[in-house]
Design a protein around this motif. Structure first.
Motif, PDB file in Angstrom:
ATOM      1  N   LYS A 159       0.820  -1.219   0.000  1.00  0.00           N
ATOM      2  CA  LYS A 159       0.000   0.000   0.000  1.00  0.00           C
ATOM      3  C   LYS A 159       0.847   1.259   0.000  1.00  0.00           C
ATOM      4  CE  LYS A 159      -4.247  -1.577   2.298  1.00  0.00           C
ATOM      5  NZ  LYS A 159      -5.120  -1.349   3.479  1.00  0.00           N
ATOM      6  N   ASP A 160       1.994   1.221   0.666  1.00  0.00           N
ATOM      7  CA  ASP A 160       2.857   2.399   0.708  1.00  0.00           C
ATOM      8  C   ASP A 160       3.403   2.736  -0.679  1.00  0.00           C
ATOM      9  OD1 ASP A 160       2.528   2.613   3.463  1.00  0.00           O
ATOM     10  OD2 ASP A 160       4.223   1.286   3.866  1.00  0.00           O
ATOM     11  N   LYS A 161       3.596   1.714  -1.484  1.00  0.00           N
ATOM     12  CA  LYS A 161       4.133   1.909  -2.832  1.00  0.00           C
ATOM     13  C   LYS A 161       3.095   2.540  -3.752  1.00  0.00           C
ATOM     14  CE  LYS A 161       6.650   1.023  -6.644  1.00  0.00           C
ATOM     15  NZ  LYS A 161       7.985   1.591  -6.929  1.00  0.00           N
ATOM     16  N   TYR A 162       1.867   2.078  -3.708  1.00  0.00           N
ATOM     17  CA  TYR A 162       0.883   2.466  -4.722  1.00  0.00           C
ATOM     18  C   TYR A 162      -0.141   3.492  -4.232  1.00  0.00           C
ATOM     19  CZ  TYR A 162       3.069  -1.282  -7.262  1.00  0.00           C
ATOM     20  OH  TYR A 162       4.000  -2.074  -7.898  1.00  0.00           O
ATOM     21  N   GLY A 163      -0.202   3.730  -2.942  1.00  0.00           N
ATOM     22  CA  GLY A 163      -1.026   4.810  -2.418  1.00  0.00           C
ATOM     23  C   GLY A 163      -2.457   4.799  -2.906  1.00  0.00           C
ATOM     24  N   ALA A 164      -2.876   5.921  -3.515  1.00  0.00           N
ATOM     25  CA  ALA A 164      -4.269   6.082  -3.947  1.00  0.00           C
ATOM     26  C   ALA A 164      -4.545   5.456  -5.312  1.00  0.00           C
ATOM     27  CB  ALA A 164      -4.630   7.566  -3.981  1.00  0.00           C
ATOM     28  N   ASN A 165      -3.522   4.860  -5.915  1.00  0.00           N
ATOM     29  CA  ASN A 165      -3.690   4.239  -7.237  1.00  0.00           C
ATOM     30  C   ASN A 165      -3.222   2.786  -7.197  1.00  0.00           C
ATOM     31  OD1 ASN A 165      -4.218   4.020 -10.051  1.00  0.00           O
ATOM     32  ND2 ASN A 165      -2.057   4.424 -10.491  1.00  0.00           N
ATOM     33  N   PRO A 166      -3.916   1.943  -6.448  1.00  0.00           N
ATOM     34  CA  PRO A 166      -3.472   0.562  -6.308  1.00  0.00           C
ATOM     35  C   PRO A 166      -3.880  -0.296  -7.501  1.00  0.00           C
ATOM     36  CG  PRO A 166      -5.483   0.858  -5.090  1.00  0.00           C
ATOM     37  CD  PRO A 166      -5.124   2.213  -5.642  1.00  0.00           C
ATOM     38  N   PRO A 167      -3.204  -1.434  -7.688  1.00  0.00           N
ATOM     39  CA  PRO A 167      -3.643  -2.378  -8.717  1.00  0.00           C
ATOM     40  C   PRO A 167      -4.998  -2.954  -8.360  1.00  0.00           C
ATOM     41  CG  PRO A 167      -1.986  -3.385  -7.310  1.00  0.00           C
ATOM     42  CD  PRO A 167      -2.052  -1.935  -6.918  1.00  0.00           C
ATOM     43  N   THR A 168      -5.777  -3.307  -9.369  1.00  0.00           N
ATOM     44  CA  THR A 168      -7.119  -3.854  -9.125  1.00  0.00           C
ATOM     45  C   THR A 168      -7.384  -5.135  -9.910  1.00  0.00           C
ATOM     46  OG1 THR A 168      -8.094  -2.505 -10.882  1.00  0.00           O
ATOM     47  CG2 THR A 168      -8.052  -1.555  -8.660  1.00  0.00           C
ATOM     48  N   SER A 169      -6.385  -5.632 -10.647  1.00  0.00           N
ATOM     49  CA  SER A 169      -6.624  -6.800 -11.496  1.00  0.00           C
ATOM     50  C   SER A 169      -5.303  -7.482 -11.829  1.00  0.00           C
ATOM     51  CB  SER A 169      -7.323  -6.388 -12.798  1.00  0.00           C
ATOM     52  OG  SER A 169      -6.438  -5.597 -13.581  1.00  0.00           O
ATOM     53  N   TRP A 170      -5.409  -8.699 -12.386  1.00  0.00           N
ATOM     54  CA  TRP A 170      -4.210  -9.379 -12.868  1.00  0.00           C
ATOM     55  C   TRP A 170      -3.597  -8.612 -14.042  1.00  0.00           C
ATOM     56  CZ3 TRP A 170      -2.348 -12.207  -9.409  1.00  0.00           C
ATOM     57  CH2 TRP A 170      -3.131 -13.032  -8.607  1.00  0.00           C
TER      58      TRP A 170
END
Length: 351
Positions: free
Chosen positions: A143-154
């Motif tokens: 979470k610290d890496k991607y913040g407000a734009n996290p991955p959501t799929s493969w």
């Protein structure tokens, strides 16, 4: 209770009723007292084995059976043992398709009259494998890496341009690298099999410069905990272990790949009656409930319920969380094609 009845049956068959109740984990053969009998269980180790020890093994100890463990559950070592004619392992923790494909070769056929199958999903039972754990492969990220734009799929996992960062995958074909790559490339979940190797590896090639391989669950936990990798095609139990140690992790429940594990009896096992007693203890309500209350996995018996622990539940997938996108693995295909899939995977990894 039925588990007690089955344990009693197995003990009577072995001639062990009324023997000593001292557990001596980590030893083989008869106990120092000359009374208790031993069964050797090759499994994955880690937190799951700790739960087994505290519950299933403890119940067996009260009936005069000691359990010795060896891990990891290495199939090459198992094969050498069986071919040598004197296996020292009795029970082996396996994938369902290995149990199907190697039934009668590496594993004994299960005598289900000695197993308490009440509560089990009959579709998960095979001639040589008894279900012991339900789970899903999921995408775990920092979470610290991607913040407000996290991955959501493969698709995001396999897109290092849109989501820069290191990726982690277990270095085994069974651990969903090919399946998730195909899902990321747009293959519908119900059209995954037979696996299109070339298409899968073309997608995997996209993250090759960003990819690290791991051989054990302990390495997976350490990589997530240390921040060595930013996304992992993960076992939820190992991700949960990292989170308990402070890793700030998120989980993607979009298209989780459902799997289950089984326990088998090794071909030519020296302590088969005790092996049945161990299997009954492992799949019994007490041990299954302890597993889901400690680790983010699902029980194989309907007699146990999902965890009420919110921290654990954060890593537990189910079809509600997946919003109908759950992917079901084709174990029959894997049983028939495991050798070829392994060869293709190894060639790609080493290429």
């Amino acid at each position: 209770m039925r588990l007690g009845k089955r344990l009693g049956t197995a003990l009577a068959l072995a001639g062990l009723v009324g023997l000593t109740t001292t557990a001596c984990f980590g030893t083989t053969g008869n106990s120092a007292s000359g009374g208790a009998q031993s069964v050797v269980f090759s499994n994955t180790g880690g937190a799951l084995a700790e739960v087994f020890k505290q519950n299933a093994y403890a119940d067996l100890a009260a009936n005069g059976i000691t359990v010795s463990e060896e891990s990891p559950n290495n199939e090459a070592k198992l094969t050498a043992m069986v071919q040598g004619g004197k296996p020292t392992w009795d029970v082996f923790y396996a994938t369902p398709y290995t149990a199907i494909g190697k039934c009668g070769k590496l594993f004994e056929k299960i005598d289900y009259s000695k197993i308490d199958t009440s509560g089990l999903d009959k579709s998960q039972m095979s001639d040589c494998g008894v279900p012991v754990l339900n789970s899903y492969f999921v995408l775990v990220y920092n979470k610290d890496k991607y913040g407000a734009n996290p991955p959501t799929s493969w698709a995001d996992f396999y897109d290092p341009a849109k989501f820069p960062g290191t990726r982690g995958i277990m270095n085994y074909p069974k651990d969903a690298g090919m399946e998730t790559a195909l899902l990321a490339s747009g293959v519908p979940a119900d059209k995954l099999y037979p696996l299109d190797y070339d298409r899968a590896f073309a997608t995997l090639d996209k993250i090759r410069p960003n990819l690290k391989f791991y051989d054990t669950g302990a390495q997976q936990t350490q990589a997530l905990q240390s921040g060595e990798i930013d996304m992992m095609l993960a076992w939820p139990g190992r991700a949960y272990d990292a989170a308990k140690s402070g890793a700030n992790l998120g989980v993607v429940f979009n298209q989780p790949l459902k799997y289950f594990d089984v326990v088998t009896i090794v071909k030519g096992a020296q302590h088969q009656d005790q092996a049945y007693a161990l299997i009954n203890a492992l799949i019994g309500q007490k041990n299954q409930q302890a597993v889901v209350d400690r680790i983010p996995y699902g029980p194989v018996t309907s007699q146990a319920h999902q965890t009420n622990n919110a921290d654990i539940d954060a890593f537990v997938s189910n079809d509600t969380k997946a919003k109908g996108t759950t992917v079901i693995r084709d174990n029959a295909w894997w049983a028939e094609n495991l050798d070829e899939a392994t060869q293709r995977w190894t060639k790609w990894v080493n290429g």
